[in-house]
Each structure stands twice: as structure tokens, then as C-alpha cells.
Design a protein around this motif. Structure first.
Motif, PDB file in Angstrom:
ATOM      1  N   GLY A 325      41.620  38.284  44.910  1.00 16.32           N
ATOM      2  CA  GLY A 325      40.441  38.642  45.539  1.00 16.32           C
ATOM      3  C   GLY A 325      40.570  39.266  46.566  1.00 16.32           C
ATOM      4  O   GLY A 325      41.702  39.879  47.107  1.00 16.32           O
ATOM      5  N   THR A 332      41.441  33.197  49.131  1.00 13.70           N
ATOM      6  CA  THR A 332      42.243  34.158  48.307  1.00 13.70           C
ATOM      7  C   THR A 332      43.787  34.122  48.726  1.00 13.70           C
ATOM      8  O   THR A 332      44.211  33.853  49.807  1.00 13.70           O
ATOM      9  CB  THR A 332      41.815  35.748  48.728  1.00 13.70           C
ATOM     10  OG1 THR A 332      40.374  35.889  48.436  1.00 13.70           O
ATOM     11  CG2 THR A 332      42.856  36.864  47.924  1.00 13.70           C
ATOM     12  N   ASP A 365      42.717  41.691  30.943  1.00 13.13           N
ATOM     13  CA  ASP A 365      41.131  41.639  30.418  1.00 13.13           C
ATOM     14  C   ASP A 365      40.577  40.491  30.922  1.00 13.13           C
ATOM     15  O   ASP A 365      39.421  40.225  30.829  1.00 13.13           O
ATOM     16  CB  ASP A 365      41.159  42.101  28.952  1.00 13.13           C
ATOM     17  CG  ASP A 365      41.739  43.322  28.505  1.00 13.13           C
ATOM     18  OD1 ASP A 365      41.409  44.367  29.346  1.00 13.13           O
ATOM     19  OD2 ASP A 365      42.123  43.510  27.451  1.00 13.13           O
ATOM     20  N   GLU A 366      41.625  39.406  31.269  1.00 11.80           N
ATOM     21  CA  GLU A 366      40.950  38.089  31.381  1.00 11.80           C
ATOM     22  C   GLU A 366      41.051  37.571  32.839  1.00 11.80           C
ATOM     23  O   GLU A 366      40.484  36.685  32.970  1.00 11.80           O
ATOM     24  CB  GLU A 366      42.019  37.110  30.476  1.00 11.80           C
ATOM     25  CG  GLU A 366      41.704  37.353  28.966  1.00 11.80           C
ATOM     26  CD  GLU A 366      42.977  36.531  28.237  1.00 11.80           C
ATOM     27  OE1 GLU A 366      43.540  35.711  28.703  1.00 11.80           O
ATOM     28  OE2 GLU A 366      42.890  36.723  26.917  1.00 11.80           O
ATOM     29  N   PHE A 367      41.557  38.184  33.720  1.00  6.92           N
ATOM     30  CA  PHE A 367      41.523  37.837  35.258  1.00  6.92           C
ATOM     31  C   PHE A 367      40.069  38.086  35.854  1.00  6.92           C
ATOM     32  O   PHE A 367      39.663  38.965  35.501  1.00  6.92           O
ATOM     33  CB  PHE A 367      42.842  38.267  35.949  1.00  6.92           C
ATOM     34  CG  PHE A 367      42.697  39.414  36.492  1.00  6.92           C
ATOM     35  CD1 PHE A 367      42.572  39.412  37.769  1.00  6.92           C
ATOM     36  CD2 PHE A 367      42.643  40.607  35.746  1.00  6.92           C
ATOM     37  CE1 PHE A 367      42.690  40.760  38.518  1.00  6.92           C
ATOM     38  CE2 PHE A 367      42.443  41.915  36.537  1.00  6.92           C
ATOM     39  CZ  PHE A 367      42.585  41.970  37.862  1.00  6.92           C
ATOM     40  N   THR A 368      39.855  37.293  36.738  1.00  2.00           N
ATOM     41  CA  THR A 368      38.874  37.680  37.494  1.00  2.00           C
ATOM     42  C   THR A 368      39.245  37.735  39.058  1.00  2.00           C
ATOM     43  O   THR A 368      40.107  37.305  39.649  1.00  2.00           O
ATOM     44  CB  THR A 368      37.691  36.435  37.555  1.00  2.00           C
ATOM     45  OG1 THR A 368      38.414  35.281  38.114  1.00  2.00           O
ATOM     46  CG2 THR A 368      37.114  36.093  36.136  1.00  2.00           C
ATOM     47  N   VAL A 369      38.334  38.448  39.849  1.00  2.00           N
ATOM     48  CA  VAL A 369      38.516  38.898  41.228  1.00  2.00           C
ATOM     49  C   VAL A 369      37.496  38.345  42.064  1.00  2.00           C
ATOM     50  O   VAL A 369      36.288  38.452  41.712  1.00  2.00           O
ATOM     51  CB  VAL A 369      38.703  40.312  41.376  1.00  2.00           C
ATOM     52  CG1 VAL A 369      38.605  40.787  42.799  1.00  2.00           C
ATOM     53  CG2 VAL A 369      39.643  41.092  40.630  1.00  2.00           C
ATOM     54  N   LYS A 370      37.948  37.500  43.022  1.00  2.00           N
ATOM     55  CA  LYS A 370      37.011  37.019  43.980  1.00  2.00           C
ATOM     56  C   LYS A 370      36.431  38.082  45.020  1.00  2.00           C
ATOM     57  O   LYS A 370      37.162  38.377  45.876  1.00  2.00           O
ATOM     58  CB  LYS A 370      37.660  35.594  44.763  1.00  2.00           C
ATOM     59  CG  LYS A 370      37.873  34.628  43.671  1.00  2.00           C
ATOM     60  CD  LYS A 370      38.727  33.337  44.293  1.00  2.00           C
ATOM     61  CE  LYS A 370      37.825  32.733  45.241  1.00  2.00           C
ATOM     62  NZ  LYS A 370      36.552  31.929  44.572  1.00  2.00           N
ATOM     63  N   ASP A 373      34.995  43.961  43.464  1.00  2.00           N
ATOM     64  CA  ASP A 373      34.887  44.625  42.254  1.00  2.00           C
ATOM     65  C   ASP A 373      36.467  45.061  41.812  1.00  2.00           C
ATOM     66  O   ASP A 373      36.868  45.957  42.152  1.00  2.00           O
ATOM     67  CB  ASP A 373      33.980  45.852  42.212  1.00  2.00           C
ATOM     68  CG  ASP A 373      33.873  46.483  40.986  1.00  2.00           C
ATOM     69  OD1 ASP A 373      34.260  46.271  39.861  1.00  2.00           O
ATOM     70  OD2 ASP A 373      32.662  47.213  40.808  1.00  2.00           O
ATOM     71  N   LYS A 374      36.902  44.373  40.517  1.00  7.47           N
ATOM     72  CA  LYS A 374      38.077  44.574  40.083  1.00  7.47           C
ATOM     73  C   LYS A 374      38.363  45.905  39.768  1.00  7.47           C
ATOM     74  O   LYS A 374      39.575  46.547  39.489  1.00  7.47           O
ATOM     75  CB  LYS A 374      38.458  43.577  39.236  1.00  7.47           C
ATOM     76  CG  LYS A 374      37.962  43.480  37.928  1.00  7.47           C
ATOM     77  CD  LYS A 374      38.903  42.728  36.901  1.00  7.47           C
ATOM     78  CE  LYS A 374      38.367  42.788  35.471  1.00  7.47           C
ATOM     79  NZ  LYS A 374      38.983  41.750  34.555  1.00  7.47           N
ATOM     80  N   ASN A 375      37.385  46.536  39.478  1.00 19.31           N
ATOM     81  CA  ASN A 375      37.472  47.922  38.686  1.00 19.31           C
ATOM     82  C   ASN A 375      37.527  49.062  39.827  1.00 19.31           C
ATOM     83  O   ASN A 375      38.065  50.106  39.761  1.00 19.31           O
ATOM     84  CB  ASN A 375      36.488  48.340  37.752  1.00 19.31           C
ATOM     85  CG  ASN A 375      36.376  47.419  36.654  1.00 19.31           C
ATOM     86  OD1 ASN A 375      37.243  47.188  35.950  1.00 19.31           O
ATOM     87  ND2 ASN A 375      35.077  46.821  36.029  1.00 19.31           N
TER      88      ASN A 375
END
Length: 675
Positions: A325, A332, A365-370, A373-375
Motif C-alpha cells: 500500500g 504498509t 487480480d486478487e491482491f489489495t492495496v492499502k 488506488d492500485k490501478n
């Protein structure tokens, strides 16, 4: 938005219409611009050669070492500014410490080594004098002096501070000015660090310049006294190295580039040993520190067949706990890659690896970002691949995804592990986690020539070990083959890259004058006062004291033997001593001779000699028997300041027997007060 400037020929120059935009790794927003077409590279080179070089060369090695220490301490007091800027590179606080603190620490090590291992002079001596003639009237010696050109440092994006300082410290210590060209993506951090160093007023004018953006045609104007040090991709290194001007002028070119570093779990390790957990921790740390953007990161993981599944499960467990993140958030553990383009490159390389290996952790496709915005940011998860058939694989061994990407593979036995290690065709570092010394030796003999550094760790060393991915300024950093074939750091070895080694030949007096060190056979100076009564400043090179003689008696030998407990037969049994090819019969102890020598040359009264700190290069040349006599010649060989109160005097000591044959020779070290 930051305008990242260049410092050229004494002036700060702002970016112009040709500047390149720099985006935050976290948000993707443009935060800075850098680059200018207005740089006069000829003026920059002239400024370095004509202003910076002479100013640095006037200083001694010790002067330059003190300068490095002062600059490092100045940066240490201001490092928070560099931390704050570095977040937009995608780095976490722990990453900043690797970069900023590591760079400052490297400067301090070179400062210390410069004071301890180099002379307080202008000539570095590489080895002892060589006698080239029969009588010693013609001698030779290797010396090193600073190049009279400029060092051009081309650095990578991943270490904006350390990458600069690890090259700059040995360069300035050698006495050579530098032009630093950081990677544009993170040059705003480097620029802030350079501003601090210049604003400190501690560096001589012309000793440091900065190019933020492109170098233009600077390399086309380099000559035989210049040097280039590059860190980056193999493709860029090849392009730069092939520059016709560099080739024609034999310009020194050092390269540190792509590397398929590997880590091997030893055959002796089982899941219940400390080494198993240590291995998993090291791999996880090297995959995720700096988001895997380290030239020393572990790209290939080699594990015995039977442990593949346990290691994969253990790694998946640790990697799943890595919070990706915004690096400014306290929880993080891994930030972003440096840029969107770097993210794209890593994903493209990962897809090549995936053609030969199965992804077991880190699906995009499965990970998250704290907190981000991961995009929009340059975020990727730690990606672990499993290659079941590493012998058939190609991309696994030649493709470096410069991010948090690594591939685990099985090996059958140590020869197989060695073969897999060497498939990388040259790396900066390979690590082996083992508690078996025979495993370490076999891998070393089979693989050392393919790696710049071999790092072994186990339960004994793990509490102090610095980690697979930590280049230390004391040890060489570089590697053969695809790693570039260069070396950096390595203590004073790193300084030698910016100096010329020259063989100097002549009489002992000429060599003494050139080297600032008395050479045996050179003229001796006598003084009416004992040299031990004269201060560090008062005694001169070549100043000599010749002692009276002392006879060695059989009673002396026996008394020394019984007093010390050294009743070795050569001193106590005449018949046994005569049977020894080295002795004519009973002889005096070598340490008895040293003790008597001290009694012959010492001046007992309080004076400027504060302490005897040891002796070097002791050799016993001829036996001394009862009835023989000895005398001593004591000559000032070299002087080295140590602090504000005293300096080290190195004395050349020769013991002669009654026939003027040399019985022993050594160097005595004393600490003498200044006058």
C-alpha cells in the motif's frame, strides 16, 4: 511541481522545454520535471578537471577522509528531508533507511578506512619495495596516484542516495571530481542530497556536479584520465561500453548490471532446524524490500527436492502477511514500484517466467492495496513462481523481473544445485543457508567464479549477519558475466578504481622522496638527541639511532628460558640443537633478542613517546649463540597522524650480530605526542 535542476560548472540550471515529467509511484500524478538541453558538457568536464581535480589533489588522503566524514554527518542531521521526498518513489520508511542511512554509513566507512589504511600524503603505496639490483642501490615500488580527469557516475533509479554515495565516497577519497547522473525517475531525491552536500561548504569547488536528465554527448568527450561507473540494465551497459570514444581512449568503464541472484537451502537443513526458518525469512525479505527493486534481490530459490512443498507453503504464509500500500502508512510493508513503466516491464518479464513456471502466490487480480488506488499507482503483489523442471527452463535463468518476483525450483544434490546456480551466467551475490561447512566448501569451489559475493548464513551467524541483499562497503560489490564484470566498494580496493598504479624505479633515496616513506638503503639522518626525546613533528624520515653492542651469554639464555617457561630444545640442549639444520648449537630465543634490542634503543625517561603499540613484519634472519653480540639500528620509516594529540611513528628496526650480519628485522610502532 518540483523543477529538478542540474548543477553544472558552478551553476544551478533549471529544466527547459525538453524536460521529462516524473510521476508519483503512489498516485500516478506528475510531481516533478527534470532535464535540460542547455547543459554545456565541455564546460562541465573542464570545470571538474581544471578546478575540482587540482583542489582535491592538494588535499592528502586524510584530509579527504575527514571531509567525507564531515559531509556524512551533515547529511545525517538532514536525512528526514530525504525520507519525506522518497515516499513518492514508492519506498517505505525501512526502504529509506536502506537507501539514505546506508549511503551515509558507506561514506563513514570510507572516511574511517581512509584514515586508518591510507597515508596522510598524496601517494598510496601498493606493496613493499622490490630490490632490483644486487646491492640494493636500484629499487622498484608500485605507487598509486589520483587520475587527473573526472569520474562520470551513471546511477540506477532504485537507490537515489546510496547509489550515488557508494560511488562518490571512494572517488572523492581518491582525489577525483565526479559528475553524477541519477536515473530521472528518482532524481529529485538525489538532487536534494547534492544540494545539501554543496550547501555544506565542505566540498572543494568543482568536486561535485549533477546532471538531472540526459547526459547529452558527454561520454564522447572523455579521455584516458577519466572514468565511467554505471549501474543499470545490461542492454544500456552494452550500449555505453561500446562508445567508440571510450574504446579508443581506453576510458575506464565499470558496470554493475542485471543479475539473476540465487539462494540455496543446504542439503543438511530440515524443517525443524533454525536454518529452515532463516532461509524463508531471507527470501521473503529480499523479495519485498524496496518492492524487489534491488540489484541483489533473490530471483531464483533453490531447494532440495524433498523440501519444495514445505518451503513453498512457508513462503506463501509469510508473503500473504505483507501489506502492500501507500508507503507512508505505518502498517504498509511493501510500497509501489518506482513508476508505471517499471510496473509494465515487471509484468511483461513475469509473463515470460510464467511460461516455464506456475505462479503459486501473488495473483494480480486478487491482491489489495492499502490507502491507494492500485490501478493509478505502480503497485504489484509479491509474486512467487514454482519451476518444476529447472533443467529444461531458459527464461527462469535469463530473465530478471526487477520487482518482487522470484522463482523456486528443486535440486537433486549439490552438483545439481551448483549447476543451477551457474546457469545465471554471473551474478552479484548467491547465498547459501547451511550449517554444514562441507556443503559451503563444495558450493564455493564449484560456483565462486560465477558470483561477485557468496553469502553463507546459519544459526551461528544469523544474529549478526547483514542479509543476502546488503552490499557492505568493506567487501567488493559486483560480479562476472551478466552482472557486468565490475567491482565497486571493497574498502580501499574501491578507491583504486580512480587511481593509476605506476611502477617507480630508482635509488632508495629517490623512492623514499616519492613515497614519503624511508626505504632501506636510503640516506640516514643522525641527531644529537635520542629520537625518543623528540616529538612527532620533530623526528624526520630517515632519522636513525645506532645502539651500542651487547653480548649474549649462556646465563642470559638459561635465565630467559626458566623465567618464561620456554625451554625449547634449541635453547637448552646443545646436541639436539646441532642436529637441527637451522642452528649451530644452543641459540638465544628470538624474543630474548627483541627484549634486549628494546633495552638497547629505549630512552627510559618520560617524553613524547606515549606507547609502544606493537610490531609488524618480524623476521629472524640468523641465529645468535652464546658469546655473540647484537646491536640495533632504529630508523624512522613512516609517520601517520592519528588524532589531535598524537601520531603513529613506524620505526624500521634491524638487529645485527658481531659480524654485521642481520639477525632480525621488524617494524616498531609507537604513538608520539605532537610538538
Amino acid at each position: 511541481m518540483l523543477d529538478v535542476q542540474s548543477f553544472a560548472a558552478g551553476q544551478w540550471i533549471a529544466p527547459d522545454s525538453g524536460a521529462r515529467e516524473i510521476a508519483s509511484a503512489i498516485t500516478g500524478d506528475v510531481i516533478a520535471q527534470a532535464g535540460t538541453s542547455a547543459l554545456d558538457v565541455q564546460a562541465m568536464l573542464g570545470y571538474a578537471r581544471d578546478v575540482g581535480g587540482p583542489a582535491l589533489r592538494k588535499l592528502t588522503f586524510h584530509d579527504r577522509a575527514r571531509m567525507l566524514k564531515a559531509v556524512a554527518m551533515y547529511l545525517m542531521e538532514r536525512k528526514q528531508v530525504l525520507y519525506d521526498l522518497s515516499y513518492d518513489t514508492g519506498a517505505t520508511l525501512s526502504d529509506h533507511k536502506i537507501d539514505v542511512d546506508g549511503g551515509i554509513g558507506t561514506m563513514l566507512v570510507f572516511a574511517s578506512k581512509g584514515r586508518r589504511e591510507m597515508p596522510d600524503g598524496h601517494v598510496f603505496l601498493d606493496g613493499p619495495p622490490e630490490q632490483l639490483g644486487r646491492t640494493g642501490a636500484f629499487m622498484g615500488r608500485h605507487i598509486c596516484t589520483p587520475l587527473q580527469g573526472v569520474a562520470v557516475h551513471i546511477n540506477a533509479f532504485n537507490f537515489a542516495v546510496w547509489g550515488m554515495l557508494e560511488k562518490l565516497a571512494p572517488t572523492l577519497l581518491a582525489g577525483v571530481p565526479a559528475i553524477v547522473k541519477p536515473a530521472t525517475a528518482t532524481c529529485y531525491v538525489t538532487e536534494a542530497c547534492v544540494r545539501m552536500m554543496l550547501e555544506s561548504g565542505l566540498l572543494p569547488e568543482g568536486s561535485l556536479q549533477l546532471v538531472s536528465g540526459g547526459l547529452g554527448d558527454m561520454l564522447d568527450h572523455l579521455g584516458c584520465q577519466d572514468a565511467v561507473a554505471f549501474t543499470g540494465s545490461a542492454d544500456t551497459a552494452l550500449k555505453l561500453r561500446a562508445n567508440p570514444v571510450l574504446l579508443e581512449n581506453s576510458v575506464r568503464f565499470a558496470s554493475e548490471q542485471d543479475s539473476l541472484n540465487a539462494s540455496v537451502l543446504g542439503t543438511d537443513v530440515t524443517p525443524d532446524t533454525p536454518e529452515f526458518e532463516l532461509f524463508v525469512k531471507e527470501v521473503q525479505r529480499e523479495m519485498t524490500a524496496k518492492a524487489g527493486q534491488k540489484c541483489t534481490a533473490i530471483r531464483r530459490i533453490m531447494v532440495p527436492d524433498a523440501l519444495i512443498e514445505p518451503v513453498i507453503e512457508a513462503l506463501k504464509g509469510r508473503l500473504s502477511k505483507i501489506a502492500v500500500g501507500d508507503p507512508r502508512l505505518e502498517d504498509t510493508r511493501m510500497g509501489a514500484l518506482v513508476s508505471a513503466s517499471q510496473k509494465q516491464d515487471v509484468l511483461e518479464k513475469a509473463s515470460l517466467i510464467q511460461a516455464e513456471a506456475e505462479i503459486v502466490s501473488g495473483n494480480m487480480d486478487e491482491f489489495t492495496v492499502k490507502g491507494a488506488d492500485k490501478n493509478k499507482g505502480a503497485f504489484v503483489p509479491p509474486m512467487l513462481f514454482h519451476c518444476a523442471d529447472p533443467d529444461a527452463a531458459v527464461r527462469v535463468h535469463d530473465t530478471e523481473a526487477f520487482g518482487p518476483v522470484s522463482t523456486i525450483m528443486p535440486y537433486r544434490d549439490l552438483p545439481h544445485a551448483i549447476d543451477l546456480l551457474n546457469k545465471g551466467k554471473g551474478s552479484l551475490v548467491a547465498s547459501v543457508i547451511t550449517n554444514n561447512s562441507d556443503v559451503a566448501r563444495e558450493i564455493t569451489l564449484g560456483s565462486a567464479t560465477f558470483h561477485g559475493r557468496l553469502y553463507f548464513n546459519n544459526r551461528t551467524s544469523m544474529a549478526e549477519a547483514t542479509g543476502h541483499g546488503a552490499p557492505l562497503p568493506h567487501m567488493v560489490h559486483g560480479g562476472p558475466g551478466r552482472a557486468g564484470g565490475g567491482e565497486e566498494l571493497g574498502g580501499i580496493r574501491g578507491v583504486m578504481h580512480y587511481m593509476q598504479r605506476t611502477a617507480v624505479q630508482g635509488s632508495p633515496d629517490i623512492l623514499s622522496a616519492i613515497s614519503d616513506q624511508w626505504v632501506p638503503g636510503a640516506s640516514e639522518i643522525t641527531h644529537k638527541d635520542h629520537p625518543f626525546t623528540r616529538t612527532f613533528n620533530e623526528v624526520g624520515l630517515g632519522e636513525t639511532f645506532n645502539s651500542p653492542s651487547r653480548e649474549i651469554t649462556l646465563e642470559d639464555i638459561e635465565t630467559f628460558a626458566h623465567f618464561t617457561g620456554d625451554t625449547f630444545y634449541a635453547h637448552m640442549d646443545d646436541e639436539a640443537a646441532k642436529a637441527n639444520p637451522f642452528f649451530p648449537g644452543r641459540v638465544a630465543h628470538g624474543y630474548l633478542l627483541l627484549s634486549f634490542a628494546a633495552g638497547l634503543f629505549v630512552q627510559p625517561d618520560p617524553g613524547p613517546v606515549l606507547a609502544n603499540t606493537g610490531l609488524d613484519n618480524l623476521r629472524f634472519m640468523a641465529p645468535v649463540a652464546a658469546g655473540d653480540s647484537i646491536r640495533v639500528r632504529l630508523t624512522v620509516k613512516h609517520k601517520t597522524p592519528r588524532n589531535d594529540e598524537y601520531g603513529e611513528v613506524r620505526w624500521h628496526v634491524t638487529l645485527y650480530n658481531q659480524d654485521d650480519a642481520v639477525a632480525a628485522e621488524y617494524e616498531l610502532l609507537t604513538m608520539n605526542a605532537y610538538g
